[in-house]
Write a protein that holds these residues in place. Structure first.
Motif: not given
Length: 523
Positions: A492-494, A498-499, A504-505
């Motif tokens: 979950f690195r920045t 994006v990918g 995501r919810a």
């Protein structure tokens, strides 16, 4: 927060809403939950009740509240005023629990009643309406439920003792260097039982025999090293771990496991039962030797009895460090505190190496656990914080799964959750593995979410749940195809987030919609 509260459901809308609590006590009752749920559904329909939430305990005994995550979640929701229902539907009094103290069973029902939630038992012949007849019948049922467990425990124990005297194994793993063999009633071999396998036919029996040749050879090396080369248990454990030769569970060897192995009678073919007892889920305590149940020469030995006897003689000649030799708790704690000051930390191995101290098992027997002994001398190692973190994550996963189960079932789809594997199965076709990722704050001040649990490759989807910094509430949910969770390595690195956005919810409602789309989509 429950789904109903998240949607803004107030108390005036709860009328006619019910939760169901279902429990099965063994893994063999594979259809018990479905049968209970089917009966409860018919009962709810006859009362114009809508089941909005499910709490379940799969493969859990009804004797103890502490081991039943489903009932705990139910009581916590009721006490915390998070219950969005007015009724709890249960199959019968015994499914609520076979508590040995009838007052304990009444206590949990009273908690619900005090919060305005009625408990209804659909299979009982009385209405749980608080009447005199209801109170009498309910208490009789509670006593009967508890007494059933006591009688069953006595019968099972007597039967187990009889079978042990005949040389048959009663539960548990085989042990390093041994394997379990299933035989039929005529004594013919059926198959070798793999770890986790159980016999099905009541007429079948399980015996032990020497296992894989490489394990037997390693076992011989352990005894030769201890008796002839006079290596300590700690040295033996370290050498085995360095050679990547782990124990029967695939875990690194520890000093105490080597010691138990050196003193275990089953390696010379003797089967000893009832060394410890803890009936009706009580605390296990050692039994005196006259209560042990033995069967000598029950199966083929894998170590020379003379070598086994020599190992026992070495252990017996060591200075007495047992529980009987230490009568003062304070004396034991003073020595432990002094060892902490000298070493700067405490471990099981450090305690064993300190000849002036009782052994680690003595501390466990005296104080209940090493953790408690450490706390009494002011030592709080990180290993226990990791353990607490894992337990908290397990409880969080169970609560989330129960919320998802209730919502999915309310939508008309069947669903089940396996708390052991963390696998949610929807309509028998869609499998989802739930992974809880706890938040950590680094020394730099930034937050990170390390994934410590192995991703299950045998499910269709993986639900990764990130926690907020307090690790008490959900930050977001990522419903990923399992192949995406495995490769590339999930982080979950920045720069990687994006990918992950398409998966995501941020709310339970959005997550449920994503699950519904996945369940409806063709494979």
């Amino acid at each position: 927060m429950s789904q109903a509260n998240a949607l803004g459901i107030d108390d005036s809308l709860k009328s006619g809403r019910a939760a169901q609590y279902v429990r099965m006590s063994t893994d063999f009752q594979r259809y018990s939950l479905e049968n209970q749920a089917a009966g409860i559904a018919a009962f709810a329909a006859s009362r114009n009740l809508t089941i909005v939430r499910t709490y379940q305990d799969k493969g859990r005994s009804g004797l103890r509240f502490s081991n039943r995550q489903g009932l705990q979640s139910l009581i916590n929701d009721v006490e915390g005023r998070r219950a969005d229902f007015d009724f709890v539907l249960v199959y019968d009094v015994s499914r609520w629990g076979r508590f040995q103290d009838v007052d304990e069973s009444a206590h949990y029902e009273f908690i619900c009643k005090q919060a305005g939630v009625r408990v209804l038992y659909w299979a009982e012949q009385f209405e749980n309406d608080g009447s005199f007849v209801s109170a009498i019948m309910k208490n009789i049922k509670r006593v009967s439920a508890g007494d059933y467990s006591r009688e069953l425990s006595a019968k099972v124990f007597a039967g187990s003792c009889r079978l042990v005297r005949l040389g048959f194994k009663q539960g548990g793993i085989a042990g390093y260097g041994l394997e379990r063999v299933l035989i039929d009633q005529s004594g013919s071999h059926r198959c070798i039982l793999a770890p986790g396998d159980r016999k099905v036919l009541l007429s079948d029996r399980v015996i032990l025999r020497p296992g894989r040749p490489e394990e037997v050879e390693t076992f011989h090396w352990i005894f030769r090293s201890f008796v002839r080369e006079r290596k300590t248990e700690l040295e033996i454990a370290r050498e085995l771990n360095e050679q990547r030769m782990f124990n029967e569970l695939g875990r690194p060897w520890r000093m105490l496991s080597i010691r138990r192995l050196l003193a275990c009678d089953k390696y010379i073919g003797n089967y000893v039962y009832n060394r410890k007892s803890g009936k009706l889920k009580g605390k296990r305590t050692p039994n005196p030797p006259d209560l042990w149940v033995r069967c000598d020469n029950a199966f083929e030995a894998i170590i020379d009895p003379a070598l086994f006897k020599a190992a026992g003689k070495i252990i017996d000649q060591r200075p007495r460090r047992t529980l009987r030799a230490w009568k003062s708790d304070e004396q034991m704690l003073i020595l432990l505190r002094g060892l902490l000051e000298r070493k700067g930390r405490l471990t099981c191995a450090i305690i064993e190496d300190a000849a002036e101290l009782p052994c680690s098992m003595t501390y466990i027997e005296r104080f209940g656990s090493l953790r408690r002994a450490y706390e009494l001398v002011g030592y709080h190692p990180d290993t226990f914080r990791v353990y607490d973190s894992r337990r908290s994550a397990f409880a969080t996963r169970t609560r989330l799964a129960n919320d998802l189960l209730s919502a999915i079932q309310s939508g008309g789809r069947s669903a089940a959750f396996d708390s052991t594997s963390g696998r949610l199965t929807i309509a028998t076709a869609l499998t989802v593995s739930i992974v809880i990722v706890r938040c950590q704050r680094l020394s730099t001040g930034s937050l990170r979410w390390p994934i410590r649990r192995r991703i299950d490759p045998n499910v269709r989807l993986t639900l990764v749940v990130r926690m907020r910094e307090d690790n008490d509430s959900f930050l977001d949910f990522h419903l990923l195809p399992t192949r995406r969770a495995l490769k590339p390595r999930l982080t979950f690195r920045t720069k990687r987030q994006v990918g992950l956005r398409p998966y995501r919810a941020t709310t339970i409602e959005a997550l449920l919609e994503a699950i519904e789309r996945a369940a409806a989509a063709p494979r």
